[in-house]
Design a protein around this motif. Structure first.
Motif, PDB file in Angstrom:
ATOM      1  N   UNK A 122       0.824  -1.206   0.000  1.00 32.47           N
ATOM      2  CA  UNK A 122       0.000   0.000   0.000  1.00 32.47           C
ATOM      3  C   UNK A 122       0.865   1.266   0.000  1.00 32.47           C
ATOM      4  N   UNK A 123       1.969   1.226   0.741  1.00 38.41           N
ATOM      5  CA  UNK A 123       2.889   2.381   0.762  1.00 38.41           C
ATOM      6  C   UNK A 123       3.388   2.678  -0.649  1.00 38.41           C
ATOM      7  N   UNK A 124       3.844   1.646  -1.340  1.00 39.05           N
ATOM      8  CA  UNK A 124       4.377   1.866  -2.695  1.00 39.05           C
ATOM      9  C   UNK A 124       3.266   2.394  -3.596  1.00 39.05           C
ATOM     10  N   UNK A 130       0.706   9.414  -5.764  1.00 39.37           N
ATOM     11  CA  UNK A 130       1.128  10.778  -5.455  1.00 39.37           C
ATOM     12  C   UNK A 130       2.089  11.319  -6.506  1.00 39.37           C
ATOM     13  N   UNK A 131       3.058  10.507  -6.877  1.00 37.98           N
ATOM     14  CA  UNK A 131       4.063  10.943  -7.859  1.00 37.98           C
ATOM     15  C   UNK A 131       3.458  11.099  -9.254  1.00 37.98           C
ATOM     16  N   UNK A 132       2.584  10.169  -9.635  1.00 36.81           N
ATOM     17  CA  UNK A 132       1.958  10.266 -10.960  1.00 36.81           C
ATOM     18  C   UNK A 132       1.140  11.557 -11.015  1.00 36.81           C
ATOM     19  N   UNK A 133       0.430  11.809  -9.942  1.00 37.81           N
ATOM     20  CA  UNK A 133      -0.373  13.018  -9.828  1.00 37.81           C
ATOM     21  C   UNK A 133       0.509  14.255 -10.000  1.00 37.81           C
ATOM     22  N   UNK A 134       1.609  14.293  -9.229  1.00 39.96           N
ATOM     23  CA  UNK A 134       2.532  15.434  -9.282  1.00 39.96           C
ATOM     24  C   UNK A 134       3.130  15.569 -10.679  1.00 39.96           C
ATOM     25  N   UNK A 135       3.485  14.424 -11.271  1.00 38.93           N
ATOM     26  CA  UNK A 135       4.179  14.450 -12.550  1.00 38.93           C
ATOM     27  C   UNK A 135       3.269  14.875 -13.692  1.00 38.93           C
ATOM     28  N   UNK A 146      -4.515  20.547  -1.876  1.00 36.62           N
ATOM     29  CA  UNK A 146      -3.888  19.563  -2.764  1.00 36.62           C
ATOM     30  C   UNK A 146      -2.429  19.322  -2.348  1.00 36.62           C
ATOM     31  N   UNK A 147      -1.768  20.391  -1.855  1.00 39.09           N
ATOM     32  CA  UNK A 147      -0.389  20.246  -1.391  1.00 39.09           C
ATOM     33  C   UNK A 147      -0.308  19.257  -0.238  1.00 39.09           C
ATOM     34  N   UNK A 148      -1.188  19.417   0.739  1.00 43.77           N
ATOM     35  CA  UNK A 148      -1.155  18.507   1.901  1.00 43.77           C
ATOM     36  C   UNK A 148      -1.458  17.073   1.481  1.00 43.77           C
ATOM     37  N   UNK A 149      -2.362  16.933   0.534  1.00 42.99           N
ATOM     38  CA  UNK A 149      -2.704  15.607   0.035  1.00 42.99           C
ATOM     39  C   UNK A 149      -1.480  14.978  -0.644  1.00 42.99           C
ATOM     40  N   UNK A 150      -0.780  15.807  -1.410  1.00 45.19           N
ATOM     41  CA  UNK A 150       0.375  15.310  -2.146  1.00 45.19           C
ATOM     42  C   UNK A 150       1.493  14.860  -1.210  1.00 45.19           C
ATOM     43  N   UNK A 151       1.797  15.699  -0.183  1.00 44.54           N
ATOM     44  CA  UNK A 151       2.915  15.322   0.695  1.00 44.54           C
ATOM     45  C   UNK A 151       2.526  14.185   1.648  1.00 44.54           C
ATOM     46  N   UNK A 152       1.232  14.063   1.909  1.00 44.84           N
ATOM     47  CA  UNK A 152       0.773  12.888   2.670  1.00 44.84           C
ATOM     48  C   UNK A 152       1.082  11.620   1.871  1.00 44.84           C
ATOM     49  N   UNK A 153       0.783  11.650   0.563  1.00 45.79           N
ATOM     50  CA  UNK A 153       1.038  10.484  -0.295  1.00 45.79           C
ATOM     51  C   UNK A 153       2.530  10.228  -0.445  1.00 45.79           C
ATOM     52  N   UNK A 154       3.310  11.296  -0.506  1.00 45.38           N
ATOM     53  CA  UNK A 154       4.747  11.187  -0.787  1.00 45.38           C
ATOM     54  C   UNK A 154       5.542  10.774   0.442  1.00 45.38           C
ATOM     55  N   UNK A 155       5.203  11.356   1.613  1.00 44.54           N
ATOM     56  CA  UNK A 155       6.035  11.148   2.793  1.00 44.54           C
ATOM     57  C   UNK A 155       5.237  10.779   4.037  1.00 44.54           C
TER      58      UNK A 155
END
Lengths: 305, 305
Positions: A122-124, A130-135, A146-155
């Protein structure tokens, strides 16, 4: 154990493996696994072995994502030395990342608990999404939400899960596992906010990689998002970001981020999450590892690299 | 189930996922899982569900390696349409491969048997080692022994494991699992020998990708290795391979491979392994799936794509 796991009699793989071990990083995630594993009643050597396996596998997952991220970001340096893709090739970087994923899941499965494998997968999964979204959305202005959502997914989720995996591997009670997960979540968010701040503030020598790269790469982090909400600075920031080569104006942008209070705001957000992590710490059983978790939270905030 | 698993409410990921499903391929590995799962006594619906999950996860692993292989090989086409890296970018290809690995291991862990997860991780590990070996040693002439080792890592072990995973998921007896594994091993080797032959012989339209690419990429397969052992052709082949741009002489090379009997030799090797696979088939219990496995073995030899 990491060295032992990467040991191979294949010369080519040995070379890449040694290179991966050269730039060791902070080993934050395995530290969290090992510390979270000190809150159980059990201290049987079998469980400590299992804990070490999970910690090692967690670091391998992290190493794999770094090696792959450097391909995605066309990064040249990582942890002060050339990235695997620079030193060898994109091909070797793709393969060594996959190799690390495979070794990690072999170790996770050896730990003998399907819940561990499922959480690790699940982590991967969450990090990839998160990365696909950012990319794929890069260059678009994100909202703070959206920023908080992204960094939650990333880290955030990875650090939360590192703590929970340590707890599961050693049979920690459900209540304590939940607290450890919350601790990991908060230091994860704080860690990423500080990471994004260091892109603006760090000494590249200490950081081991180039700074002020995010904007050029179309990745807009919290300081930019904050500055865009300030009427006095909004137009100026917008103008720079929509110019053909925003990377040329990073120094101007940095000054705007200082003047608008954007860097200060980001710092206060990191402090907020560290305070929440320390609150959680106080509710944990008073074993020696608790003190280490508190110090770790303070390091996340104070770090310059 | 593959479609269901790739379903997501994230627009960006949805686009890549749909693209991945567009070029479906032969679905050979999940077919092996499903067929191998018909040799158990149990036909409980729970086990058929689990079998379907394992089959789906196996195809995801395969899709992930294809998407990543295309980055490694700078491939432009895959299954008749632009590769993910061509259609989107290397970054998206790295991420979607990782995304598929993660989804696959989530599914494997849901199948509820650690032996399944461990075997799946071993498949990815073995394939990576094989690919790293091929990639870092490319342009070196391999021995026939090294060739068999390489294709075992690349395809033989994966097809063997697909069969074994199907057997494990449905509680097939150890003896039958071993036979199914042997069957998969032999058709895997035959499959790869035919794949390497098709690089010299196929119609690119039917194959869905460019042909005569291996030599230019520094990958020397069985026909080349065989021709290099024939005193009458050795020097000529060697001269072409050590020229600055061997890809210019692929047509000359192809003719040498015909005249030296190298293509014929490769074909006979594929036939040999298919014969061994059919021998194993005859020892399997006479359930209807056995007939399908026999036909599948014949298809592997006769295929033109």
């Amino acid at each position: 154990m990491l060295e032992e796991q990467l040991l191979t009699d294949n010369e080519s793989i040995h070379e890449v493996a040694q290179y991966l071990l050269l730039a060791s990083g902070k080993r934050l995630r395995p530290a969290l696994v090992l510390l979270a594993g000190q809150f159980g009643n059990e201290t049987a050597s079998l469980q400590q072995r299992r804990l070490l396996e999970v910690a090692t596998a967690v670091e391998m997952i992290h190493m794999a994502t770094l090696v792959h991220d450097d391909i995605i970001d066309d990064a040249v340096l990582r942890r002060g030395i050339p990235a695997v893709r620079t030193q060898f090739s994109n091909a070797v970087a793709v393969l060594s990342g996959d190799f690390l994923f495979a070794l990690a899941f072999r170790l996770f499965s050896q730990a003998g608990d399907l819940a561990i494998v499922e959480l690790a997968a699940k982590v991967v999964h969450v990090m990839c999404v998160g990365e696909i979204y950012q990319n794929m959305d890069h260059g678009r202005i994100a909202t703070e939400e959206a920023y908080w959502k992204r960094i939650e997914a990333k880290t955030g989720f990875f650090l939360e899960t590192s703590c929970r995996l340590g707890a599961i591997a050693t049979g920690v009670s459900q209540d304590v596992e939940t607290l450890l997960g919350q601790y990991g979540h908060h230091i994860g968010l704080a860690y990423q906010v500080v990471d994004d701040l260091l892109d603006w503030l760090a000494d590249p020598e200490k950081l081991g990689k180039a700074v002020m790269e995010d904007v050029g790469a179309g990745v807009y982090t919290l300081p930019i998002i904050y500055a865009l909400k300030q009427p006095a600075y909004k137009d100026n920031v917008q103008e720079i970001l929509s110019s053909p080569d925003p990377a040329r104006y990073v120094e101007d942008l940095r000054q705007i981020l200082v003047r608008s209070g954007a860097l200060e705001y980001s710092k206060s957000q990191a402090e907020h999450h560290i305070a929440l992590a320390l609150d959680v710490c106080r509710q944990l059983p008073p074993v020696p590892a608790r003190q280490a978790l508190q110090e770790l939270a303070e390091f996340v905030l104070a770090r310059e690299y």
